[in-house]
Design a protein around this motif. Structure first.
Motif, PDB file in Angstrom:
ATOM      1  N   VAL A 262       0.861  -1.181   0.000  1.00 18.09           N
ATOM      2  CA  VAL A 262       0.000   0.000   0.000  1.00 18.09           C
ATOM      3  C   VAL A 262       0.897   1.230   0.000  1.00 18.09           C
ATOM      4  O   VAL A 262       1.969   1.238   0.603  1.00 18.09           O
ATOM      5  N   GLU A 263       0.462   2.274  -0.712  1.00 20.34           N
ATOM      6  CA  GLU A 263       1.252   3.504  -0.768  1.00 20.34           C
ATOM      7  C   GLU A 263       1.245   4.229   0.574  1.00 20.34           C
ATOM      8  O   GLU A 263       2.208   4.900   0.938  1.00 20.34           O
ATOM      9  N   PRO A 291      -3.875  -8.459   4.813  1.00 21.59           N
ATOM     10  CA  PRO A 291      -5.267  -8.158   4.467  1.00 21.59           C
ATOM     11  C   PRO A 291      -6.057  -7.760   5.714  1.00 21.59           C
ATOM     12  O   PRO A 291      -5.683  -8.098   6.840  1.00 21.59           O
ATOM     13  N   ALA A 292      -7.150  -7.048   5.505  1.00 24.85           N
ATOM     14  CA  ALA A 292      -7.962  -6.565   6.624  1.00 24.85           C
ATOM     15  C   ALA A 292      -8.391  -7.718   7.526  1.00 24.85           C
ATOM     16  O   ALA A 292      -8.777  -8.789   7.052  1.00 24.85           O
ATOM     17  N   GLY A 293      -8.296  -7.499   8.831  1.00 18.11           N
ATOM     18  CA  GLY A 293      -8.718  -8.498   9.800  1.00 18.11           C
ATOM     19  C   GLY A 293      -7.656  -9.517  10.150  1.00 18.11           C
ATOM     20  O   GLY A 293      -7.915 -10.425  10.948  1.00 18.11           O
ATOM     21  N   GLU A 294      -6.455  -9.385   9.571  1.00 10.45           N
ATOM     22  CA  GLU A 294      -5.391 -10.348   9.844  1.00 10.45           C
ATOM     23  C   GLU A 294      -4.144  -9.631  10.345  1.00 10.45           C
ATOM     24  O   GLU A 294      -3.973  -8.426  10.146  1.00 10.45           O
ATOM     25  N   ARG A 307      -5.509 -14.829  11.389  1.00  5.36           N
ATOM     26  CA  ARG A 307      -6.403 -14.198  12.342  1.00  5.36           C
ATOM     27  C   ARG A 307      -5.730 -14.174  13.716  1.00  5.36           C
ATOM     28  O   ARG A 307      -4.995 -15.094  14.064  1.00  5.36           O
ATOM     29  N   THR A 308      -5.998 -13.148  14.481  1.00  7.11           N
ATOM     30  CA  THR A 308      -5.372 -13.046  15.800  1.00  7.11           C
ATOM     31  C   THR A 308      -5.675 -14.267  16.654  1.00  7.11           C
ATOM     32  O   THR A 308      -4.826 -14.746  17.420  1.00  7.11           O
ATOM     33  N   SER A 309      -6.865 -14.808  16.510  1.00 10.33           N
ATOM     34  CA  SER A 309      -7.268 -15.959  17.331  1.00 10.33           C
ATOM     35  C   SER A 309      -6.433 -17.201  17.045  1.00 10.33           C
ATOM     36  O   SER A 309      -6.381 -18.117  17.867  1.00 10.33           O
ATOM     37  N   THR A 310      -5.787 -17.254  15.878  1.00  8.68           N
ATOM     38  CA  THR A 310      -4.982 -18.436  15.529  1.00  8.68           C
ATOM     39  C   THR A 310      -3.482 -18.190  15.702  1.00  8.68           C
ATOM     40  O   THR A 310      -2.676 -19.012  15.273  1.00  8.68           O
ATOM     41  N   CYS A 311      -3.111 -17.075  16.316  1.00  8.35           N
ATOM     42  CA  CYS A 311      -1.692 -16.795  16.556  1.00  8.35           C
ATOM     43  C   CYS A 311      -1.114 -17.799  17.550  1.00  8.35           C
ATOM     44  O   CYS A 311      -1.746 -18.112  18.571  1.00  8.35           O
TER      45      CYS A 311
END
Length: 596
Positions: A262-263, A291-294, A307-311
């Motif tokens: 992204v710029e 990407p959004a949400g990750e 996803r944060t829940s799978t970190c």
């Protein structure tokens, strides 16, 4: 609100020094924007002084050199005599002639990723240097000053009262040619879309663009670096912001793994280890993001977004998947969302005195400076005193005194007198817990465990009440290490030495060396204490629970300064680590006495 970065670029091109911090930069094949004056172009393979100044008696000297392809191939930054070298085209970063990995933290400077760029921030000067490394070299380099400096700034971007010649490094054999002005259709097409922001300065930038591109028509990196800087000047709201890559055929940077370019994005992207980095508009820049949400899974290779829940979680350099359980005798932890969710630690706080090394109730570790008598800990109605041997940094006696009006004695000394079987009074019970330990229990909750072999060592569990009244070498007990070094006069010290001396009983010479004073002892200690770090040794089972670094350093220091009986102090040091492991429920099998 647009990022401050775009504002910075615009204000420098428009020369509004009153509202902009100091910034200068060079990009492409030789375009330079000075702190004062108009941008100019220099085509040269010579080494130039880019910036030189002195601030608060700290010298800064930045040198740059371009290669045959036009991009910077060498940048040398010297701050306070510490030399950092940037070798463009993937050559990496060298500090004091040694290649470093990022992030790199030093007393004087920090080097880290900043979006797609790399940044060096000085701790001694209000200075940061940012660059973008591409195949073939560094295509842009920025220097920013956080404040006005009283000293003169010299170099390519400083004062050029005497031209470029004084800025050349005399020992270089190099070539400099005059700028060539040749019509370039890409430059003309690009600047037809920037009239709204450049207005009357458009001809000046067309000339710089064509000088920059001459001789590099087949290398997209040189002209694209120029176009990119002009786009930053015009800002996100300009017409050219969304069309410039199509106009110029400049491809966006390639991001690794799942990341996308992204710029205008965060310089520090959310990750499993830091899902909510502190950012501001000043930290927006060209960046590779998830990407959004990750978030970025920075605990695994491959630049994957999850996803944060799978970190996953990490403990002692080992990775655990979500739902994994890690337990000790004191608490249980479950991995969830990249963090450990732990139960309350139900093991009691303890103070440790092992040789000259003390661990406070709240877990702060330090060493006492002298072989003296100290107030180890005290409460409302009790005192615990220790005395070191005059020959070596080992405990000689431990004295507990309980204050009350009664006829039965409540003072006990361990060390000088032998305790036989059980000794009991109204408020204390003293007994042999094993052949190595004497246990002291009191009616008001204070517990002592004194190791008598191979060396006298003290372990103190404080009462559960009257926490605010506890003080001494062991500190207080409020789960806050910042005030553990509270002196006998109530002042919080930063120095462990001054803190410990305030609790000495009588005069206390500083006679415990801070380093090894005997080479032979040091060789012995270094070789024998290394058993703690052996990944296949008897202590390996505990490595995931207690790191060995502090215990290893203490083992060497204590053994080295142990006088004639090195083996006794070695065994005591190894026993200290084994005891700490046992406190967490990690039992180590095997005879420790033979591990040295």
């Amino acid at each position: 609100m647009e990022s401050l970065r775009w504002t910075l670029a615009a204000c420098f091109y428009l020369f509004s020094e009153e509202i902009c911090p100091k910034r200068k930069w060079t990009f492409g094949s030789g375009v330079t924007v000075p702190f004062e004056g108009s941008p100019f172009y220099v085509h040269s393979s010579c080494r130039f002084t880019f910036l030189r100044f002195t601030h608060s008696r700290v010298d800064c000297d930045i040198t740059v050199q371009r290669g045959g392809g036009g991009l910077l191939t060498l940048v040398e930054i010297i701050i306070n005599k510490v030399k950092t070298v940037l070798r463009g085209g993937g050559g990496g970063v060298l500090v004091e002639n040694g290649r470093v990995s990022l992030p790199y933290d030093h007393t004087y400077q920090h080097i880290f990723r900043f979006g797609v760029y790399t940044r060096l921030k000085s701790s001694l000067l209000p200075l940061s240097v940012t660059w973008y490394d591409v195949p073939g070299g560094i295509d842009r380099l920025w220097v920013e000053l956080d404040q006005e400096l009283s000293s003169d700034l010299t170099g390519l971007c400083g004062k050029l009262d005497f031209g470029l010649t004084p800025l050349l490094r005399k020992f270089d054999t190099c070539q400099t040619r005059d700028p060539v002005f040749v019509l370039n259709p890409v430059c003309r097409r690009f600047f037809s879309e920037t009239l709204e922001c450049l207005t009357s300065r458009t001809p000046e930038f067309i000339r710089l663009c064509e000088q920059n591109a001459y001789g590099h028509e087949g290398d997209a990196g040189v002209p694209c670096a120029f176009f990119g800087e002009v786009v930053l000047m015009c800002g996100k709201g300009s017409h050219v912001w969304n069309s410039w890559r199509t106009l110029t055929q400049c491809a966006p940077p390639t991001c690794p793994g799942d990341l996308v370019y992204v710029e205008d994005g965060p310089a520090f992207i959310p990750s499993c280890s830091n899902p909510n980095p502190r950012t501001s508009n000043q930290d927006n820049t060209s960046s590779c993001v998830c990407p959004a949400g990750e978030v970025l899974n920075d605990r695994a290779d491959g630049h994957r977004c999850v996803r944060t829940s799978t970190c996953p979680c990490v403990f002692r350099d080992r990775t655990y998947q979500p739902g994994a359980i890690r337990s000790t005798k004191c608490q249980t932890c479950v991995c969830g969302g990249g963090t450990w969710q732990c139960s309350e630690n139900f093991c009691p706080a303890r103070c440790l005195v092992e040789g000259q090394f003390v661990t406070t109730y709240d877990g702060k570790q330090y060493a006492v400076p002298g072989k003296c008598a100290y107030m180890a800990s005290q409460g409302l109605n009790w005192t615990l005193k220790i005395e070191f041997s005059k020959r070596e940094p080992s405990l000689k006696t431990v004295t507990l005194q309980v204050f009350q009006v009664q006829t039965i004695p409540n003072d006990f000394i361990i060390g000088d007198d032998e305790i036989i079987e059980v000794h009991q009074s109204d408020h204390t019970l003293v007994f042999w817990q094993s052949s190595m330990y004497v246990q002291v229990r009191t009616t008001f909750g204070l517990k002592l465990q004194v190791q008598v072999f191979p060396d006298l060592q003290l372990y103190v569990t404080p009462p559960g009440h009257d926490r605010d009244a506890i003080s001494g070498l062991c500190g207080n007990r409020n789960n806050d290490t910042t005030d553990d070094f509270t002196t006998s006069s109530g002042i919080v010290e930063n120095s462990a030495k001054l803190f410990a001396l305030s609790w000495s009983l009588g005069s206390c010479p500083e006679n415990i060396p801070s380093s090894c004073v005997n080479t032979g002892n040091e060789i012995f200690a270094d070789g024998r204490c290394s058993v703690l770090n052996n990944p296949d040794g008897i202590f390996a089972k505990c490595h995931d629970y207690i790191p060995t670094d502090q215990h290893h350093a203490a083992c060497i220091h204590r053994t080295c300064n142990c006088g004639d009986d090195l083996l006794r102090c070695l065994c005591a040091s190894l026993e200290s680590y084994a005891k700490a492991c046992g406190g967490l429920g990690v039992e180590l099998a095997g005879p420790l006495m033979h591990q040295g």
